[in-house]
Design an enzyme around this catalytic site. Structure first.
Site, PDB file in Angstrom:
ATOM      1  N   ARG A   1     102.957  96.184  42.557  1.00 17.78           N
ATOM      2  CA  ARG A   1     102.864  95.253  41.401  1.00 17.78           C
ATOM      3  C   ARG A   1     102.437  96.522  40.384  1.00 17.78           C
ATOM      4  NH1 ARG A   1     104.260  92.402  45.058  1.00 17.78           N
ATOM      5  NH2 ARG A   1     103.283  90.036  45.915  1.00 17.78           N
TER       6      ARG A   1
ATOM      7  N   LYS B   1      75.262 110.472  42.479  1.00 22.96           N
ATOM      8  CA  LYS B   1      76.275 109.351  42.482  1.00 22.96           C
ATOM      9  C   LYS B   1      78.014 109.993  42.550  1.00 22.96           C
ATOM     10  CE  LYS B   1      73.834 107.029  38.905  1.00 22.96           C
ATOM     11  NZ  LYS B   1      74.002 106.059  37.046  1.00 22.96           N
TER      12      LYS B   1
ATOM     13  N   ASP C   1      77.150 109.696  28.185  1.00 17.42           N
ATOM     14  CA  ASP C   1      76.341 109.044  27.390  1.00 17.42           C
ATOM     15  C   ASP C   1      75.865 110.048  27.035  1.00 17.42           C
ATOM     16  OD1 ASP C   1      74.357 110.317  29.126  1.00 17.42           O
ATOM     17  OD2 ASP C   1      73.775 108.777  29.940  1.00 17.42           O
TER      18      ASP C   1
ATOM     19  N   CYS D   1      86.295 116.241  14.078  1.00 15.93           N
ATOM     20  CA  CYS D   1      87.784 115.556  13.308  1.00 15.93           C
ATOM     21  C   CYS D   1      86.632 114.704  12.017  1.00 15.93           C
ATOM     22  CB  CYS D   1      88.854 115.600  13.497  1.00 15.93           C
ATOM     23  SG  CYS D   1      89.741 116.447  13.783  1.00 15.93           S
TER      24      CYS D   1
ATOM     25  N   ASP E   1      78.856 114.543  38.186  1.00 16.11           N
ATOM     26  CA  ASP E   1      77.808 113.695  37.661  1.00 16.11           C
ATOM     27  C   ASP E   1      76.872 114.591  38.396  1.00 16.11           C
ATOM     28  OD1 ASP E   1      77.349 110.538  36.361  1.00 16.11           O
ATOM     29  OD2 ASP E   1      75.206 111.536  37.225  1.00 16.11           O
TER      30      ASP E   1
ATOM     31  N   CYS F   1      89.406 120.963  10.516  1.00 14.33           N
ATOM     32  CA  CYS F   1      88.104 121.255  11.493  1.00 14.33           C
ATOM     33  C   CYS F   1      88.014 122.550  12.319  1.00 14.33           C
ATOM     34  CB  CYS F   1      89.272 119.905  12.598  1.00 14.33           C
ATOM     35  SG  CYS F   1      88.488 119.997  14.015  1.00 14.33           S
TER      36      CYS F   1
ATOM     37  N   PHE G   1      76.376 112.323  22.904  1.00 13.72           N
ATOM     38  CA  PHE G   1      77.451 112.994  22.410  1.00 13.72           C
ATOM     39  C   PHE G   1      77.345 114.457  21.940  1.00 13.72           C
ATOM     40  CE2 PHE G   1      77.577 108.890  20.319  1.00 13.72           C
ATOM     41  CZ  PHE G   1      79.049 109.373  20.294  1.00 13.72           C
TER      42      PHE G   1
ATOM     43  N   CYS H   1      71.092 103.238  26.228  1.00 11.38           N
ATOM     44  CA  CYS H   1      70.774 102.419  27.241  1.00 11.38           C
ATOM     45  C   CYS H   1      69.117 101.928  28.097  1.00 11.38           C
ATOM     46  CB  CYS H   1      71.551 102.693  28.545  1.00 11.38           C
ATOM     47  SG  CYS H   1      73.119 102.322  28.375  1.00 11.38           S
TER      48      CYS H   1
END
Ligand SMILES: [Zn+2]
Length: 346
Positions: free
Chosen positions: A14, A88, A132, A176, A62, A248, A134, A191
């Protein structure tokens, strides 16, 4: 499991019929390496989609283990994984093997830091962000730009999420569009504080997996350089143009400050008592007022003007204005780092 050759042939039927993939695209997928750092809700959904699609190799990264709180949205895990507190990366690989045994899985239980990231991205065709924080994403950005690896940013919180694809040398990179200060400062919005809905993480991860498929079949021109932001509760999607910055540091000047820093959160066990001190690197800037406001909404907080004291998952924790913290009731540095990342920032 032994499968008839015809069954193997037909499993991608498919997908091959989709003209954007075709037999040639399927063959390219069968030679591709996808790296997924962060196997929470985003990472587990994109990992499943890419395993089913027939990617050759999935590198699953993880540092955490499965917790009951993960089951509401992290679709690869089940109650047994949580009861056993399985890492995990290993739980994900075990479930994915039952879904598609033809894929080569490389589970890695490790932290994303300057000492590990280049090994983690080595040889990747694409990287799909399941992180999760930056700071870790900024590291991923530097490593991917340095090695010319396209990566797909994704983030989800509460009822909203966003997605963008970084093709090094072609589209804007993370540096950037985000000032360095935003990457270095802790963000208590997480979270743990505002929650997150399963459908939002599924939507963003599906979007990311689709971008990754385009890259792996050689249709990189069709990816989105713009940031796509979705507010699912109000059914709104907005596109923010992302342009390469002329100067940058990362993708134009190729200065990889974070990668070269090679410094990381340090932990030391405190002698004579079950406690671990967590010392962030000098670049880590703690916004104590923001942390105080956020914690006050989620846990009983003692504030004596010199430090904040609260209970972090049953462990008393104190945080100092310079970002240092002491976690009591444990001698395990990794557990202290997990609690620090959860309550203070990563
Ligand atoms: Zn850039």
């Amino acid at each position: 499991m032994v499968q008839a050759a015809s069954a193997i042939q037909s499993r991608y039927d498919r997908q091959v019929r989709v003209k954007e993939i075709g037999a040639a695209g399927q063959a390219r997928l069968a030679g591709a390496v996808a790296v997924i750092p962060g196997l929470g809700a985003l990472g587990s959904t994109s990992a499943e989609l890419l395993a089913r699609a027939g990617v050759r190799t999935l590198r699953l990264v993880d540092r955490d283990f499965v917790d009951w709180m993960n089951l509401q949205r992290q679709c690869l895990y089940d109650e047994q994984d949580a009861a056993l507190s399985l890492p995990k990366a290993h739980a994900a690989a075990a479930h994915l093997r039952r879904i598609n045994s033809q894929v080569r899985y490389e589970p890695i239980v490790d932290d994303i830091n300057p000492g590990t990231i280049e090994r983690i991205v080595a040889g990747a065709t694409v990287l799909v962000d399941g992180l999760d924080g930056f700071h870790a994403r900024a590291l991923v950005n530097e490593a991917c730009v340095k090695h010319g690896i396209p990566w797909v940013y994704g983030a989800a919180l509460a009822t909203y999420g966003s997605m963008a694809t970084v093709v090094p040398g072609v589209s804007a990179c993370l540096a950037c569009v985000m000032p360095e200060v935003a990457l270095e400062t802790t963000t208590p919005l997480s979270c743990e504080t505002v929650g997150v809905l399963g459908p939002v993480t599924s939507l963003i991860a599906s979007w990311q997996a689709n971008e990754a498929l385009k890259i792996m079949v050689g249709a990189t021109d069709s990816t989105s350089p713009d940031l796509i932001h979705v507010e699912l509760w109000s059914n709104e999607a907005i596109r923010f143009p992302a342009r390469r910055a002329d100067h940058c540091d990362v993708c134009v000047r190729r200065q990889f400050h974070l990668l070269e820093r090679r410094e990381r959160m340090m932990t030391t066990s405190l002698c004579g008592r079950a406690a671990v001190q967590v010392v962030p690197p000098p670049s880590f800037k703690l916004d104590l007022d923001l942390l105080r406001d956020t914690l006050r909404r989620t846990v009983p907080l003692e504030d004596n003007g010199h430090l904040l004291k609260f209970s972090a998952d049953e462990h008393p924790m104190v945080v100092f204005p310079d970002g240092r913290a002491i976690v009591f009731g444990t001698a395990d540095g990794k557990q202290a780092l997990r609690l620090y990342a959860k309550y203070v920032g990563a």
